[in-house]
Design an enzyme around this catalytic site. Structure first.
Site, PDB file in Angstrom:
ATOM      1  N   SER A 113       0.846  -1.132   0.059  1.00 50.16           N
ATOM      2  CA  SER A 113       0.204  -0.024  -0.144  1.00 50.16           C
ATOM      3  C   SER A 113       0.887   1.232   0.218  1.00 50.16           C
ATOM      4  CB  SER A 113      -0.855  -0.177   1.173  1.00 50.16           C
ATOM      5  OG  SER A 113      -1.376   1.133   1.466  1.00 50.16           O
ATOM      6  N   TYR A 136      -2.437   5.374  -4.009  1.00 49.18           N
ATOM      7  CA  TYR A 136      -3.318   6.566  -4.163  1.00 49.18           C
ATOM      8  C   TYR A 136      -2.699   8.007  -4.525  1.00 49.18           C
ATOM      9  CZ  TYR A 136      -5.826   3.722  -0.345  1.00 49.18           C
ATOM     10  OH  TYR A 136      -6.520   2.918   0.086  1.00 49.18           O
ATOM     11  N   THR A 162      -6.095   2.156  -6.871  1.00 41.78           N
ATOM     12  CA  THR A 162      -7.315   1.857  -6.014  1.00 41.78           C
ATOM     13  C   THR A 162      -8.348   3.127  -6.103  1.00 41.78           C
ATOM     14  OG1 THR A 162      -6.041   1.099  -4.100  1.00 41.78           O
ATOM     15  CG2 THR A 162      -8.332   1.574  -3.529  1.00 41.78           C
ATOM     16  N   LYS A 243      -8.354  -1.432  -8.729  1.00 41.68           N
ATOM     17  CA  LYS A 243      -8.693  -2.134  -7.707  1.00 41.68           C
ATOM     18  C   LYS A 243      -9.967  -1.329  -6.888  1.00 41.68           C
ATOM     19  CE  LYS A 243      -7.410  -3.546  -3.033  1.00 41.68           C
ATOM     20  NZ  LYS A 243      -8.035  -2.503  -2.043  1.00 41.68           N
ATOM     21  N   HIS A 267     -12.935  -2.825  -0.414  1.00 42.61           N
ATOM     22  CA  HIS A 267     -12.104  -2.355   0.546  1.00 42.61           C
ATOM     23  C   HIS A 267     -12.240  -3.107   1.803  1.00 42.61           C
ATOM     24  CE1 HIS A 267      -9.119   1.080   0.114  1.00 42.61           C
ATOM     25  NE2 HIS A 267      -8.877   0.703   1.551  1.00 42.61           N
TER      26      HIS A 267
HETATM   27  C1  LIG Z   1      -6.639  -2.398   8.096  1.00 47.30           C
HETATM   28  C2  LIG Z   1      -6.843  -2.300   6.652  1.00 47.30           C
HETATM   29  C3  LIG Z   1      -6.115  -1.335   5.677  1.00 47.30           C
HETATM   30  C4  LIG Z   1      -6.264  -1.387   4.358  1.00 47.30           C
HETATM   31  N1  LIG Z   1      -5.506  -0.430   3.728  1.00 47.30           N
HETATM   32  C5  LIG Z   1      -5.617  -0.418   2.234  1.00 47.30           C
HETATM   33  C6  LIG Z   1      -4.738   0.498   1.451  1.00 47.30           C
HETATM   34  O1  LIG Z   1      -3.862   1.157   1.901  1.00 47.30           O
HETATM   35  N2  LIG Z   1      -5.015   0.313   0.129  1.00 47.30           N
HETATM   36  C7  LIG Z   1      -6.052  -0.397  -0.464  1.00 47.30           C
HETATM   37  O2  LIG Z   1      -5.867  -0.361  -1.759  1.00 47.30           O
HETATM   38  N3  LIG Z   1      -6.588  -1.231   0.210  1.00 47.30           N
HETATM   39  C8  LIG Z   1      -6.422  -1.338   1.630  1.00 47.30           C
HETATM   40  N4  LIG Z   1      -7.264  -2.144   2.237  1.00 47.30           N
HETATM   41  C9  LIG Z   1      -8.114  -3.033   1.628  1.00 47.30           C
HETATM   42  C10 LIG Z   1      -7.450  -4.383   1.249  1.00 47.30           C
HETATM   43  O3  LIG Z   1      -6.464  -4.174   0.237  1.00 47.30           O
HETATM   44  C11 LIG Z   1      -8.540  -5.268   0.790  1.00 47.30           C
HETATM   45  O4  LIG Z   1      -9.236  -4.741  -0.203  1.00 47.30           O
HETATM   46  C12 LIG Z   1      -9.383  -6.072   1.776  1.00 47.30           C
HETATM   47  O5  LIG Z   1      -8.600  -6.093   3.056  1.00 47.30           O
HETATM   48  C13 LIG Z   1      -9.825  -7.328   1.610  1.00 47.30           C
HETATM   49  O6  LIG Z   1     -10.779  -7.963   2.414  1.00 47.30           O
HETATM   50  P1  LIG Z   1     -10.394  -8.976   3.407  1.00 47.30           P
HETATM   51  O7  LIG Z   1      -9.700  -8.039   4.596  1.00 47.30           O
HETATM   52  O8  LIG Z   1     -11.551  -9.308   3.818  1.00 47.30           O
HETATM   53  O9  LIG Z   1      -9.421 -10.120   2.958  1.00 47.30           O
HETATM   54  C14 LIG Z   1      -7.097  -2.112   3.756  1.00 47.30           C
HETATM   55  C15 LIG Z   1      -7.855  -3.359   4.486  1.00 47.30           C
HETATM   56  C16 LIG Z   1      -7.655  -3.247   5.830  1.00 47.30           C
HETATM   57  C17 LIG Z   1      -8.429  -4.321   6.610  1.00 47.30           C
END
Ligand SMILES: Cc1cc2nc3c(=O)[nH]c(=O)nc-3n(C[C@H](O)[C@H](O)[C@H](O)COP(=O)(O)O)c2cc1C
Length: 380
Positions: A113, A136, A162, A243, A267
């Protein structure tokens, strides 16, 4: 503290329990629950449970199973990628560098990320495996350009933009900040090992990559527009991934803007409570663009059978968030490795039980989706 062995099988719930015991409770709640009442995050999981297998009886032992595949031309040993997660370094000092090491050892791709807490250079130094950089629009196009230059210089395989609306969330994912750490004092002292690691790592609150962290944290606008997407297409030579797609119309738009792959994602329920479960969105998106670009999915993947269901419905591979977050919280790099190997075991066992030799043999005839889900033409 437990030291996790990568060859010891554990379920998601076991990793989750270990994580809950290791990190401060507020942090655990933030990462595990999701936005609002956590309904989107929960339904992502429940929607997988609504899909059942059409198992074939009497087909015999399938022999050696094939889990390997390619994603955007890169060979991976199983259809599971590490997804981009902000603030990983607060969860464990190994952070994204550790996740990348574990992914490399497992023979798969790690996506980092923009806000993971390690720079692309630090992650690339830590891991020889294939890396994707999530973007981002922090600090606008100048900030994106710096990150893209670093990714290009360090040989990152793909960029992931994203495109879901994320801005309000980032500030609140991790509520422990330099300003308010005192208020978390009581729960921090109950997690002395976490605290010791955090102190030793130099109080890495920053969820922004080192290279841009000296600028003010999280200005707006944060999210990527299709205009930005088209601009990035002109400056990045490698594969480009969109994404955060939930609708066929947006999938089409991403393809028109030059995406080489898309990730069906909400997300992980971190941005808006009330979004549809991702697996439910997959079939209509496959219908729209599945013949043109690779379609990946994340959200709610917790076990091997979920991955098999997603592949059967047309996903090329899945990304995981919380499963590896829990492994990382529990035991850093080792924990992420243990999660990946447990998922590999589960996928393999699911194939055996389905009588399928290869993930490439899976198709929609292996699953039943609820009749209440809109049924795209290719499933009828
Ligand atoms: C704590 C946390 C931080 C996240 N930070 C980002 C991020 O910085 N960029 C992004 O594109 N997705 C982010 N996501 C989304 C994840 O890439 C992903 O889409 C999501 O966690 C998938 O679902 P799951 O946790 O049920 O596997 C984040 C998710 C979580 C739980």
């Amino acid at each position: 503290m437990v030291r996790l062995r990568r060859d010891r099988y554990r379920t998601f719930e076991e990793f989750e329990n270990l994580a809950a015991k290791r990190i401060p409770s507020s942090l655990f709640r933030e990462v595990s629950t999701g936005k609002g009442r956590g309904i989107t995050a929960r339904r992502n999981i429940e929607a997988f449970d609504e899909i059942t297998f059409r198992v074939r009886a009497g087909v015999g032992w399938p022999g050696k199973r094939e889990l390997a595949t390619t994603v955007l031309g890169k060979e991976i040993s199983m259809p599971v990628l590490i997804g981009p997660v902000g603030g990983l370094r607060l969860m464990h000092p190994d952070g994204a560098a550790g996740a990348a090491r574990a992914a490399s050892a497992a023979g798969t791709i790690c996506t980092i990320s923009t806000t993971c807490g390690h720079s692309p250079d630090e992650v690339a130094d830590a891991s020889a495996g294939p890396l994707w950089q999530q973007i981002y629009m922090l600090h606008g196009r100048d900030g994106a350009q710096k990150l893209i230059d670093a990714a290009q210089r360090r040989g990152f395989h793909a960029l992931v933009l994203t495109v879901d609306p994320t801005a309000p969330q980032i500030n609140t994912v991790l509520r422990i900040t330099p300003k308010n750490i005192i208020q978390y004092g009581p729960e921090l002292v109950r997690r002395p090992k976490w605290l010791a690691g955090f102190i030793k790592d130099g109080f890495q609150f920053a969820s922004v990559n080192q290279m841009i962290e000296k600028q003010t944290l999280i200005p707006t606008p944060l999210q990527v527009t299709w205009e930005d997407f088209a601009w990035i297409r002109t400056i990045w030579n490698g594969p480009l991934v969109a994404k955060g797609i939930l609708r066929p119309e947006d999938a089409r738009r991403a393809v028109d803007a030059g995406a080489d792959a898309i990730v069906v994602s909400n997300h992980g329920g971190m941005v808006l409570d009330g979004l549809p479960p991702t697996i439910r969105c997959l079939p209509s998106i496959i219908d729209e663009i599945g013949g043109e670009v690779e379609v990946l999915l994340d959200g709610g993947v917790r076990q091997g059978v979920d991955i098999v269901k997603a592949i059967a419905l047309g996903a090329r591979a899945v990304l995981i968030g919380r499963p590896y977050i829990m492994g990382l919280c529990a035991d850093g790099t080792r924990g992420v490795s243990a999660v990946l190997e447990s998922l590999r075991t589960e996928i393999d066992q699911a194939l055996v039980t389905l009588g399928s030799r290869s993930i490439h043999d899976l198709d929609p005839t292996y699953v039943d989706v609820p009749s209440t889900w809109a049924t795209p033409a290719r499933l009828t």
